[in-house]
Design a protein around this motif. Structure first.
Motif, short mmCIF file in Angstrom:
data_model
loop_
_atom_site.label_atom_id
_atom_site.label_comp_id
_atom_site.label_asym_id
_atom_site.label_seq_id
_atom_site.Cartn_x
_atom_site.Cartn_y
_atom_site.Cartn_z
N LYS A 174 0.84 -1.21 0.00
CA LYS A 174 0.00 0.00 0.00
C LYS A 174 0.87 1.25 0.00
N CYS A 183 -4.65 5.98 2.01
CA CYS A 183 -4.02 5.06 1.06
C CYS A 183 -4.55 5.42 -0.33
N THR A 186 -3.12 0.62 -3.95
CA THR A 186 -2.87 -0.72 -3.42
C THR A 186 -2.39 -1.61 -4.55
#
Length: 943
Positions: A174, A183, A186
């Motif tokens: 991530k 985030c 990913t």
């Protein structure tokens, strides 16, 4: 209440026999200005600093209770961050050895620690799947990053950008934007756990290690750089690389995701794979500080070292390949155009990342660290599985470099678990024996003074006179060693199976052995003529044998040498007369075999410890069981009476040592410290010392103090400790607007934060009482028409006769910075209005603006709804708004003025001396020159 019976407390004295624990990682540290000489290794709850050149332990960073799981030195080399099994992080100063900063935020063991480039922030990853970024300077948490579904394995800051990349056992990598704490990307290109990752090639490439034999490389493109029209697009070396495809599945079958149009900040595309020689998972993956050397290892004893070539080196290699291709085309009389040749000559990932060498260690690798010396040599230090530290050097600039082992730290511990311990008669020497060696330790200095090789030792004792030792082995042999020379004097085949137990006779003329061949044998000491010299030497001869129906597990003489106790595999203990070997008593009642036993100094009692977790106390006169005690939560492994008393110690597989009173059948105290099951212990002849050994490879010395131990107080302290543990395990306080269990605050409720909140509440209560008294006092004075002296509160008098409001400020200043937010979080709202009024007063005075603003903003954040709905607090908030803005602006102006002044002084000094102000400028220049020369040499060797 008078003391009916006085006990003396035993306390932990030292940990020795341990070079490094297996749970943590080894790191190079800078000490006394030297790099590459000192290493920090985890040692149970402590951290040992070893001098590799001398093989000596020079510093111990004292831990508290929990085992060390992760180490990370700061970029300036002055501090060491230490992560523990309970989720806490402590930062130690390597100059003083003290740990002044503690961060509590994780609920499980720390698995990853990493500083940013300047050392101002620290990222910690844990088994609780969270990543927390800490402000090291302010000693507080910045934010908690949630998203991984399994334990974090690695976290890395990017140098140039405010980004963080993390990997976990949930197969995900991530990317986090630390400006927004979210985030934004990913990576799902792994099918198994991602055990490590590194950034190389000026952070343009990410290399990950998973549970297979591949190291996957990912090209990183920063979108800001791509979209910037001023910067020309860098020339691509190759048009396509293996592993890059437009479809959703790569050549190796791993899943890839096409870059979505909403990608921001950066894009990641797979550039290919490097095949490792090992077939198992990657345990550790690391790169040195220069970013040129990449190394990884699996669960075996081989470290694979790779070299990452620079752009210039790659270009030279490309030109050389092109030249060869042209020459080949000319020889083959091909009329290929230059463009076709360029298509055919492609630079693969294997050409960019070259294998340098493999370093094979003497045992399985648990962790390693790399460092480049000023001479251009690569040093690799290893913490091995068998309690060993090894240092290897490798000159990567030469062709076909061979690793050379330069140092080892071996003398400070055994390679395997210690299975037997003994004290000498003068309490000075300690014998410890394991599967391959015997070591004699000086109890006062804890130094190993003699090491002797042996077979797998199970039992031992010092021969009277302390000049020889006798060892019983797993193969049934008796080995007699001379301590002065360290030589093996004699080996005797005593039993056909394992020799489980030895017992020295009270008259000190012989001993008895018990083995797995269902026999008990009696031996006498004798002097025989030595074949190599004219002098006589000690030997042993067998006198009698007692044959039994079951395997013998333990034997013990009574102090008057009239009785012999034998523990058998049928869960009974049989007592025989020594002179006639006739059966006297049978002690039965244990559900599992008796592993250990001992007879008291007066021969009145025998205590037996069994695998059924019970200890039974018997009378030796009639064989009746006086008491059965549930002693441990697992098997009782060892039992010893304290000389000249009816107190005895037991050690169990539950990692605890307990002291008991055999007369009153009471538990006296518990000695906790070992982190794995305990195998054996020994009590000194004086009873002042106890030494124990465990599966964690450590030996621990416990010392008897003069402090009396009162059982009622001990039980009360145990209850308090249990309460403190339960407080820490309680649910975290609820915050309005957040769901339970989904807190993004960095802190964790601990007993320290609860105590800090209680101190704040007590201070507010005192402030309320004192202000009420002052109002009453003014009313009385007004009514009386004269001044009446006001009695001063003793607490305020102790603080220098300060005002109640100043006392509240002192309490806030006394709370640790890392515990401040969590202490305010558990504070009831009833105290908040008074705190806000006091803050307004403090900020107007202009004292501790930064601390007060931090507390104020946090309280406003968590109690926003209640504060805004309270009409009484509206004028207070309005005043706070005015005073806070003006005072913060003043502080900001002062800091800005000071920084401008420092910049001016720096420019003045540089102009006067015409050199850089900072002392390390010349060293940077020399380092650049060395790197340039080394790169040139490497280019020559590669081409």
């Amino acid at each position: 209440m008078g003391l009916t019976k006085q006990y003396l407390r035993y306390v932990a004295s030292a940990v020795f026999g341990l070079i490094g624990s297996q749970k943590g990682n080894i790191v190079f540290v800078t000490l006394r200005g030297e790099k590459g000489r000192y290493v920090a290794v985890p040692a149970c709850e402590h951290v040992f600093i070893w001098d590799l050149r001398k093989g000596e332990k020079i510093l111990i960073l004292q831990g508290l209770k929990h085992e060390v799981t992760c180490l990370c030195p700061s970029p300036d080399g002055l501090h060491l961050a230490v992560g523990y099994e309970d989720g806490s992080v402590r930062i130690f100063s390597l100059l003083s050895g003290e740990g002044n900063v503690t961060f509590n935020g994780h609920k499980a063991a720390i698995t990853s620690l990493k500083y940013d480039q300047l050392g101002g922030r620290l990222a910690s990853g844990s088994k609780d799947t969270d990543v927390i970024v800490w402000d090291v300077i302010n000693e507080s948490g910045l934010y908690r990053l949630k998203g991984h579904k399994d334990a974090i394995t690695q976290a890395l800051f990017l140098r140039e950008k405010n980004l963080l990349v993390t990997s976990g056992k949930d197969t995900m990598v991530k990317w986090w934007d630390l400006d927004t704490q979210h985030c934004f990307k990913t990576m799902v290109g792994h099918r198994t756990e991602v055990w490590g990752l590194v950034l190389v090639s000026e952070e343009k490439r990410l290399i990950t290690g998973a549970s297979d034999s591949e190291l996957r490389a990912w090209d990183i493109s920063y979108l800001q750089e791509i979209e910037d029209p001023e910067e020309p697009e860098p020339k691509k070396i190759k048009e396509s690389s293996p592993g890059i495809q437009d479809s959703h599945e790569a050549e190796d079958g791993t899943l890839e995701m096409d870059e979505a149009p909403e990608d921001r900040i950066l894009t990641c595309r797979k550039a290919g794979s490097i095949m490792r020689e090992g077939r198992d998972r990657v345990v550790n993956l690391a790169v040195d500080r220069t970013g040129r050397i990449l190394a990884c290892h699996g669960t075996d004893s081989v470290l694979e070292v790779f070299c990452i070539l620079s752009k210039e080196e790659i270009q030279k290699k490309m030109d050389k390949k092109m030249k060869k291709a042209k020459k080949r085309a000319k020889l083959n009389s091909c009329n290929e155009e230059e463009e076709d040749l360029e298509v055919n000559v492609k630079m693969t990932l294997q050409d960019e990342i070259q294998r340098v060498a493999n370093i094979k260690t003497s045992a399985k690798i648990k962790s390693f660290d790399l460092i480049h010396t000023p001479q251009g040599e690569l040093k690799a230090v290893f913490l091995l599985q068998n309690n060993l530290v090894e240092l290897y050097s490798l000159n990567a600039s030469t062709t076909g470099p061979q690793p050379i082992r330069t140092n080892r730290i071996t003398i400070g511990g055994h390679r395997s678990d210690v299975r037997t311990l003994s004290f000498s008669s003068d309490n000075i020497a300690i014998l410890s024996a394991a599967a391959d060696s015997i070591k004699i330790w000086n109890r006062s200095t804890l130094q190993c003074i003699r090491t002797m090789t042996c077979e797998y030792a199970l039992c031992s004792f010092f021969v009277p006179g302390d000049r020889q030792v006798v060892i019983g082995t797993k193969t049934g042999k008796l080995q007699l060693y001379d301590l002065a020379s360290g030589n093996l004097l004699e080996t005797i085949d005593a039993h056909d199976g394992a020799l489980w137990s030895l017992s020295l006779s009270p008259d000190q003329r012989g001993f008895v052995t018990g083995g797995a061949d269902k026999s008990v044998k009696f031996w006498d000491f004798e002097l025989v003529k030595d074949e190599n010299s004219t002098q006589k030497r000690l030997s042993v001869k067998q006198t009698r044998t007692l044959q039994l129906d079951e395997e013998v597990l333990c034997v013990s003489y009574s102090p008057n040498q009239k009785l012999l106790a034998v523990s058998l595999l049928d869960c009974t203990v049989k007592i025989f007369y020594v002179d006639t070997l006739k059966f006297f008593l049978s002690l039965y009642g244990h559900k599992l075999p008796v592993i250990c036993m001992d007879i008291s100094y007066d021969g009145a009692l025998i205590a037996t410890g069994s695998a059924d977790r019970n200890v039974k106390i018997w009378g030796l006169d009639f064989g009746d069981c006086h008491k059965s005690l549930f002693a441990h939560d697992d098997s009782v492994m060892f039992l010893r009476f304290v000389p000249k008393s009816h107190l005895f110690f037991t050690a169990g597989k539950d990692r605890k040592i307990k002291q008991w009173d055999a007369d009153k059948f009471e538990h006296i105290q518990t000695l906790e410290g070992h982190h794995q099951e305990i195998w054996c212990l020994a009590v000194s002849p004086s009873g002042d010392y106890v030494v124990s050994s465990s599966h964690d490879k450590s030996l621990r010395l416990w010392e008897r103090t003069r402090e009396p131990l009162i059982l009622e107080e001990e039980k009360e302290m145990q209850r308090e400790a249990e309460y403190e543990e339960s407080v820490a395990k309680e649910d975290q306080p609820a915050v309005p607007g957040e769901t339970q269990g989904d807190s993004y605050f960095t802190g964790k409720k601990t007993i320290e934060t609860v105590k800090a909140a209680e101190r704040i509440m007590e201070a507010i209560e005192l402030y309320r009482e004192e202000t009420a008294k002052m109002r009453e006092h003014k009313a009385i004075c007004k009514a009386a028409g004269k001044e009446v002296p006001l009695p001063i509160n003793p607490i305020l008098m102790a603080y220098g006769n300060i005002s109640p409001s100043a006392y509240v400020l002192e309490i806030f200043k006394g709370i640790k910075s890392s515990e401040l937010e969590e202490s305010l979080l558990v504070l009831p709202f009833a105290y908040v209005p008074d705190i806000l009024r006091l803050f307004n007063e403090f900020i107007q005075q202009g004292s501790d603006i930064e601390l007060l603003c931090r507390c104020l903003f946090f309280l406003l954040r968590i109690h926003f709804g209640q504060i805004t709905s309270n009409q009484m607090l509206v004028p207070v908030i309005e005043k706070l708004k005015e005073t806070t803005i003006s005072k913060v602006r003043q502080v900001r102006d002062v800091i800005g003025f000071n920084m401008a002044g420092l910049d001016y002084l720096k420019r003045e000094c540089e102009a006067k001396s015409e050199v850089m102000f900072f002392a390390d400028a010349t060293s940077h220049l020399e380092e650049k020159k060395r790197k340039r020369k080394k790169r040139e040499k490497l280019i020559l060797t590669v081409t």
